[in-house]
Write an enzyme that holds these catalytic residues in place. Sequence first.
Site, mmCIF file in Angstrom:
data_model
loop_
_atom_site.group_PDB
_atom_site.id
_atom_site.type_symbol
_atom_site.label_atom_id
_atom_site.label_comp_id
_atom_site.label_asym_id
_atom_site.label_seq_id
_atom_site.Cartn_x
_atom_site.Cartn_y
_atom_site.Cartn_z
ATOM 1 N N GLN A 117 36.758 38.989 34.903
ATOM 2 C CA GLN A 117 36.508 40.357 35.350
ATOM 3 C C GLN A 117 35.275 40.935 34.660
ATOM 4 O OE1 GLN A 117 38.175 41.674 37.830
ATOM 5 N NE2 GLN A 117 37.060 43.601 37.819
ATOM 6 N N TRP A 145 32.234 49.185 42.704
ATOM 7 C CA TRP A 145 32.505 47.886 43.323
ATOM 8 C C TRP A 145 33.351 46.970 42.446
ATOM 9 C CZ3 TRP A 145 31.243 47.455 48.302
ATOM 10 C CH2 TRP A 145 30.275 48.333 48.815
ATOM 11 N N VAL A 146 33.218 47.105 41.140
ATOM 12 C CA VAL A 146 33.943 46.241 40.212
ATOM 13 C C VAL A 146 34.621 47.109 39.156
ATOM 14 C CG1 VAL A 146 33.792 44.314 38.604
ATOM 15 C CG2 VAL A 146 32.200 44.442 40.534
ATOM 16 N N SER A 152 41.519 46.364 36.801
ATOM 17 C CA SER A 152 41.354 45.651 38.071
ATOM 18 C C SER A 152 42.692 45.145 38.587
ATOM 19 C CB SER A 152 40.400 44.471 37.902
ATOM 20 O OG SER A 152 40.436 43.630 39.037
ATOM 21 N N HIS A 154 43.043 42.715 40.453
ATOM 22 C CA HIS A 154 43.019 41.253 40.437
ATOM 23 C C HIS A 154 43.631 40.705 39.157
ATOM 24 C CE1 HIS A 154 40.873 40.193 44.116
ATOM 25 N NE2 HIS A 154 40.132 41.272 43.930
ATOM 26 N N GLU A 204 36.701 48.201 51.253
ATOM 27 C CA GLU A 204 36.710 46.749 51.159
ATOM 28 C C GLU A 204 37.730 46.199 52.153
ATOM 29 O OE1 GLU A 204 37.433 45.564 47.139
ATOM 30 O OE2 GLU A 204 35.522 46.313 46.400
#
Length: 233
Positions: A117, A145-146, A152, A154, A204
């Site tokens: 990440q 975006w990140v 996150s 993810h 997204e």
Amino acid sequence: MTHSPSCVSNRRLLRSCTALTAALCLLFVSGCSALPAFQPAPVAEVTERYEDGVNVLMLVNGDHSLPEGYEIELTELSNGQRVASVMYEQLQAMFDDMREQGVYPVVASGYRTPEKQQSLMDEKILQLQAEGLSMEEAVKEARKWVNPVGCSEHQSGLAVDINADGIHSTGKEVYNWLAAHAWDYGFILRYPKSKKHITDTSYEPWHYRYVGIEAAQEIRDWNVCLEEYLGQA
């Protein structure tokens, strides 16, 4: 006492204007009373829902980081990506149904380690600086975006970026199918275009989050994002 024709005409005009004004006011008031009252977005009755010991409603964003020491059981996919085991069965069922209908998806990104990440964040910042942004501007833009380490989805293992295989299907075909059906398997489009002011993340169409079938269908029916659903908007 007599009045000149011009006075009579002016008085008639005044009465007409007064009547017209009153009528317009009545119409405005009637119209306003007919407008529906503002209704806040529905909020879920529960903010935690556990499947196999995992809170699938966990909120992870810039304001809500993963719990310290967070761990999740992972299942490795055929392409090497890993996802939370708790959602693997529904993900596989969804992919099987997509392929039966001639749409071929792949998980482009699943679980990410903190190191991965951070590297994505660093790469995005460098890219933006190369495009002419200052360091401060690049960091601010990159966060759209990140997400930072710990913030996150993810890293939770509950989020997947789903794209086309690039051979049998296009990205548009995959995104359209997911937008119409992912809810039925417990996945939500995490960052809708219309909710950017709440999620603070750009649209997204590939990023889906597992929340369980019941919550996913309520989020779809109520037209809310996860922050709204959990009362954290």
